[in-house]
Design a protein around this motif. Structure first.
Motif, mmCIF file in Angstrom:
data_model
loop_
_atom_site.group_PDB
_atom_site.id
_atom_site.type_symbol
_atom_site.label_atom_id
_atom_site.label_comp_id
_atom_site.label_asym_id
_atom_site.label_seq_id
_atom_site.Cartn_x
_atom_site.Cartn_y
_atom_site.Cartn_z
ATOM 1 N N GLN A 2 -9.023 -6.464 -0.764
ATOM 2 C CA GLN A 2 -8.141 -7.589 -0.959
ATOM 3 C C GLN A 2 -8.817 -8.855 -0.500
ATOM 4 O OE1 GLN A 2 -6.525 -4.679 0.346
ATOM 5 N NE2 GLN A 2 -5.637 -4.290 -1.626
ATOM 6 N N THR A 30 2.214 1.624 -3.417
ATOM 7 C CA THR A 30 1.146 2.055 -4.315
ATOM 8 C C THR A 30 0.922 3.558 -4.221
ATOM 9 O OG1 THR A 30 0.035 -0.088 -4.152
ATOM 10 C CG2 THR A 30 -1.297 1.776 -4.883
ATOM 11 N N GLU A 31 0.935 4.090 -3.000
ATOM 12 C CA GLU A 31 0.758 5.527 -2.828
ATOM 13 C C GLU A 31 1.900 6.311 -3.471
ATOM 14 O OE1 GLU A 31 -1.922 7.324 -1.577
ATOM 15 O OE2 GLU A 31 -2.676 5.314 -1.972
ATOM 16 N N SER A 63 -2.764 -3.196 -7.511
ATOM 17 C CA SER A 63 -2.292 -3.496 -6.167
ATOM 18 C C SER A 63 -3.062 -4.671 -5.568
ATOM 19 C CB SER A 63 -2.439 -2.257 -5.273
ATOM 20 O OG SER A 63 -2.087 -2.546 -3.940
ATOM 21 N N THR A 64 -4.383 -4.640 -5.714
ATOM 22 C CA THR A 64 -5.211 -5.737 -5.223
ATOM 23 C C THR A 64 -4.864 -7.036 -5.937
ATOM 24 O OG1 THR A 64 -7.025 -4.247 -4.649
ATOM 25 C CG2 THR A 64 -7.581 -6.563 -4.971
ATOM 26 N N SER A 104 0.825 -1.205 0.000
ATOM 27 C CA SER A 104 0.000 0.000 0.000
ATOM 28 C C SER A 104 0.864 1.262 0.000
ATOM 29 C CB SER A 104 -0.928 -0.008 1.214
ATOM 30 O OG SER A 104 -1.717 1.166 1.250
ATOM 31 N N GLU A 147 -6.507 7.373 -2.727
ATOM 32 C CA GLU A 147 -7.565 6.490 -2.261
ATOM 33 C C GLU A 147 -8.799 7.272 -1.837
ATOM 34 O OE1 GLU A 147 -7.504 3.412 -2.424
ATOM 35 O OE2 GLU A 147 -5.440 2.712 -2.391
ATOM 36 N N ASP A 188 -8.525 0.382 2.694
ATOM 37 C CA ASP A 188 -8.652 -0.526 1.565
ATOM 38 C C ASP A 188 -9.500 -1.725 1.925
ATOM 39 O OD1 ASP A 188 -6.903 0.970 -0.012
ATOM 40 O OD2 ASP A 188 -5.161 -0.004 0.853
ATOM 41 N N GLY A 232 -5.077 0.965 -8.076
ATOM 42 C CA GLY A 232 -5.656 0.243 -6.958
ATOM 43 C C GLY A 232 -5.949 -1.209 -7.313
ATOM 44 N N TYR A 249 -12.599 1.237 -5.442
ATOM 45 C CA TYR A 249 -11.715 2.386 -5.645
ATOM 46 C C TYR A 249 -12.460 3.578 -6.234
ATOM 47 C CZ TYR A 249 -8.040 -0.850 -4.476
ATOM 48 O OH TYR A 249 -7.254 -1.754 -3.801
#
Length: 238
Positions: A238, A92-93, A184-185, A89, A104, A234, A181, A166
């Motif tokens: 996931q 990702t940011e 990432s998931t 995460s 997000e 989040d 997003g 998202y």
């Protein structure tokens, strides 16, 4: 390559997005605006995953998935992987910042909702998604494409179906932030899929997934308490 299994896996992956529409309509007619809250929304989405999984298992007469107690090393591995999505995460940011993508979405979680949120995370989110994607979809794809490609396709589907989490109301609303997003998931899904292959037990990814989501709820509650603003979360992605 077994084309029928691949098609079945794809259909099962996206079907929860269709099933949730009538379920949501029924819930709204029963309880009204309360269904729009964070926890009820997650229950509806995860209930759709679970309904599709159970419906498929009923239709085919079950699948052969080990769901016994984990050995010591398997449990240690499952617990050790819980922090991994948090690190992802952060990365990702960073990517969002470099690409100037939207961050997000802010989700509100009141202190009163925390107990219910933790129960949902532990009892519903992890088990429902793992049963469908790692327990059913992944074996169909692995048997047809091999372990690496099968997990890769499963992870892609797993990430893609999380686009509503998202902020996108439909595939037409997807922007760079939503794509990041979902990617990432998808990476988290690939890790959970690999954990399933390594341990041979669906319980391993269930433990990792459930504890991760529970930790996200707890983190969101702390952030909300400290800032007085809706926490960034989040959960359910996931």
């Amino acid at each position: 390559m077994q084309l029928n299994d691949i098609v079945t896996a794809v259909v099962l992956s996206v079907l929860p997005l269709v099933v949730i529409v009538p379920i949501g309509a029924l819930a709204y007619s029963a309880v009204g605006e309360r269904v729009r809250g964070l926890v009820p929304g997650i229950v509806l989405m995860e209930g759709s995953f679970l309904l599709v999984a159970v419906g498929y298992l009923w239709f085919v007469g079950g699948v052969n998935v080990r769901l016994g107690l984990l050995s010591g090393p398997e449990l240690v591995l499952a617990l050790a992987l819980v922090p991994a999505p948090f690190a992802l995460s952060v990365a990702t940011e960073r990517v969002r910042s470099l690409l100037d993508a939207e961050g997000e979405k802010t989700l509100n979680l009141s202190r009163e909702s925390v107990p219910a949120a933790l129960i949902v995370a532990l009892v519903l989110v992890g088990p429902a998604e793992e049963l469908l994607y790692r327990g059913i979809v992944q074996p169909l794809l692995v048997d047809s494409l091999g372990a690496v490609a099968g997990i890769g396709v499963m992870a892609t589907l797993f990430g893609a179906v999380h686009y509503p989490s998202y902020g996108a109301d439909s595939p037409l609303d997807v922007d760079r932030g939503v794509v990041i997003g979902c990617l990432s998931t998808g990476l988290v899904g690939a890790g959970l899929g690999a954990l399933f292959v390594v341990t041979g037990s669906l319980l391993a990814p269930i433990v990792t997934h459930s504890l991760y989501d529970a930790a996200l709820f707890a983190k969101a509650a702390v952030e909300n308490d400290e800032t007085g603003e809706g926490p960034r979360s989040d959960v359910g992605r996931q």
